[in-house]
Design a protein around this motif. Structure first.
Motif, mmCIF file in Angstrom:
data_model
loop_
_atom_site.group_PDB
_atom_site.id
_atom_site.type_symbol
_atom_site.label_atom_id
_atom_site.label_comp_id
_atom_site.label_asym_id
_atom_site.label_seq_id
_atom_site.Cartn_x
_atom_site.Cartn_y
_atom_site.Cartn_z
ATOM 1 N N CYS A 87 -16.606 67.360 75.627
ATOM 2 C CA CYS A 87 -15.590 66.676 74.829
ATOM 3 C C CYS A 87 -14.191 67.036 75.323
ATOM 4 N N ILE A 88 -13.911 68.331 75.461
ATOM 5 C CA ILE A 88 -12.587 68.779 75.891
ATOM 6 C C ILE A 88 -12.268 68.275 77.294
ATOM 7 N N GLN A 89 -13.234 68.356 78.191
ATOM 8 C CA GLN A 89 -13.014 67.865 79.549
ATOM 9 C C GLN A 89 -12.696 66.373 79.557
ATOM 10 N N SER A 90 -13.312 65.634 78.630
ATOM 11 C CA SER A 90 -13.036 64.205 78.508
ATOM 12 C C SER A 90 -11.572 63.965 78.135
ATOM 13 N N VAL A 91 -11.033 64.841 77.297
ATOM 14 C CA VAL A 91 -9.636 64.710 76.869
ATOM 15 C C VAL A 91 -8.677 65.108 77.988
ATOM 16 N N ILE A 92 -8.897 66.264 78.574
ATOM 17 C CA ILE A 92 -7.941 66.770 79.563
ATOM 18 C C ILE A 92 -8.030 66.008 80.891
ATOM 19 N N SER A 93 -9.060 65.186 81.059
ATOM 20 C CA SER A 93 -9.181 64.362 82.257
ATOM 21 C C SER A 93 -8.449 63.029 82.124
ATOM 22 N N GLN A 94 -7.896 62.769 80.950
ATOM 23 C CA GLN A 94 -7.170 61.521 80.751
ATOM 24 C C GLN A 94 -5.922 61.460 81.622
ATOM 25 N N ASN A 95 -5.627 60.283 82.140
ATOM 26 C CA ASN A 95 -4.441 60.090 82.977
ATOM 27 C C ASN A 95 -3.146 60.117 82.160
ATOM 28 N N PHE A 96 -3.261 59.917 80.877
ATOM 29 C CA PHE A 96 -2.104 59.927 79.982
ATOM 30 C C PHE A 96 -1.546 61.347 79.882
ATOM 31 N N LYS A 97 -0.242 61.492 80.048
ATOM 32 C CA LYS A 97 0.349 62.827 80.150
ATOM 33 C C LYS A 97 1.043 63.296 78.869
ATOM 34 N N ASN A 98 1.560 62.388 78.084
ATOM 35 C CA ASN A 98 2.323 62.771 76.895
ATOM 36 C C ASN A 98 1.380 63.009 75.712
ATOM 37 N N LEU A 99 0.540 64.047 75.857
ATOM 38 C CA LEU A 99 -0.547 64.267 74.908
ATOM 39 C C LEU A 99 -0.391 65.603 74.185
#
Length: 242
Positions: A15-27
């Motif tokens: 789950c966490i890897q799915s989030v931190i792999s997002q191309n979106f940076k302002n997270l």
């Protein structure tokens, strides 16, 4: 972005890897743990550099944990990704952000695939565009794809713990049906959701879930709750045929 978890050592890393792999940076990424007694916290700590806020303490269940995350959030848009779910690809948050900006939306949702332990798709939830009144016919969007402006929680309230496993359904009813907040539909699979869930683990839980659904419908002005209660599960049948 909020992830809530409890004793999720088998799935939390994915789950966490799915989030931190997002191309979106302002997270802003918030993880709320319910005081896990397995290795969940140890696993989360391996990703602390990617997590904005991490809280681990006992709570009153998944929706209480979600409320804690919402109250801690400083961002403008709120979405939930449960510990056993993942984004369908690495560009999902960009797609969501563009929808909020370009459509001037307050709520955005999309489609969802149910996957088994091996990651194979076993069901497909295709939401379709929302028009007011669809909740009267048993319609609902998949909550894991539901994103909204944080200000809606100030206007309409947080997840209510009075509705058990139907708290997410009740909140969407409150925002979209009773509150008449327009929602924009993204015709795209946003989330892969592991099959199972608390409300489906036993016959008693399914009965409780229907009871909570009915209570939520009556509270939020669904015209014919008994009919909607029958139609709601019937709408799931087509998820198996694709």
């Amino acid at each position: 972005m909020i992830t809530v978890c409890y004793n999720a050592e088998k799935t939390i890393s994915h789950c966490i890897q799915s989030v931190i792999s997002q191309n979106f940076k302002n997270l802003e990424y918030i993880v709320i743990d319910g005081g896990s007694t397995d290795k969940t916290v140890d696993i989360i700590n391996k990703y602390r550099d990617h997590i904005s806020i991490f809280l681990s303490e006992r709570d009153e269940g998944i929706y209480d944990a979600m409320n804690k995350g919402i109250n801690l959030a400083g961002g403008e848009i709120i979405g939930m990704l449960n510990a056993d779910d993942s984004f369908a690809d690495n560009n999902i948050l960009n797609v969501l952000a563009e929808a909020f900006e370009q459509q001037e939306a307050m709520i955005v949702y999309g489609d969802l695939d149910f996957v088994n332990a091996e990651g194979a798709v076993v069901r497909k939830w295709r939401s379709g565009r929302y028009t007011h009144g669809l909740f009267n016919w048993g319609w609902m969007p998949p909550h894991p794809t539901f994103y909204c402006k944080k200000e809606l929680f100030y206007r309409f309230g947080l997840y209510s713990l009075e509705y058990g496993t139907a708290a997410d359904y009740e909140l969407m009813l409150r925002f979209m049906h009773l509150g008449r907040i327009n929602a924009f539909y993204i015709k795209k699979v946003l989330i892969n959701m592991k099959i199972g869930g608390i409300s489906n683990k036993s016959f008693n839980n399914r009965v409780k879930g229907l009871t909570y659904d009915f209570k939520a419908m009556r509270k939020n002005g669904v015209l014919f709750p008994a009919a909607a209660l029958i139609l709601k599960p019937l709408r799931k049948i087509n998820q198996y045929f694709w």
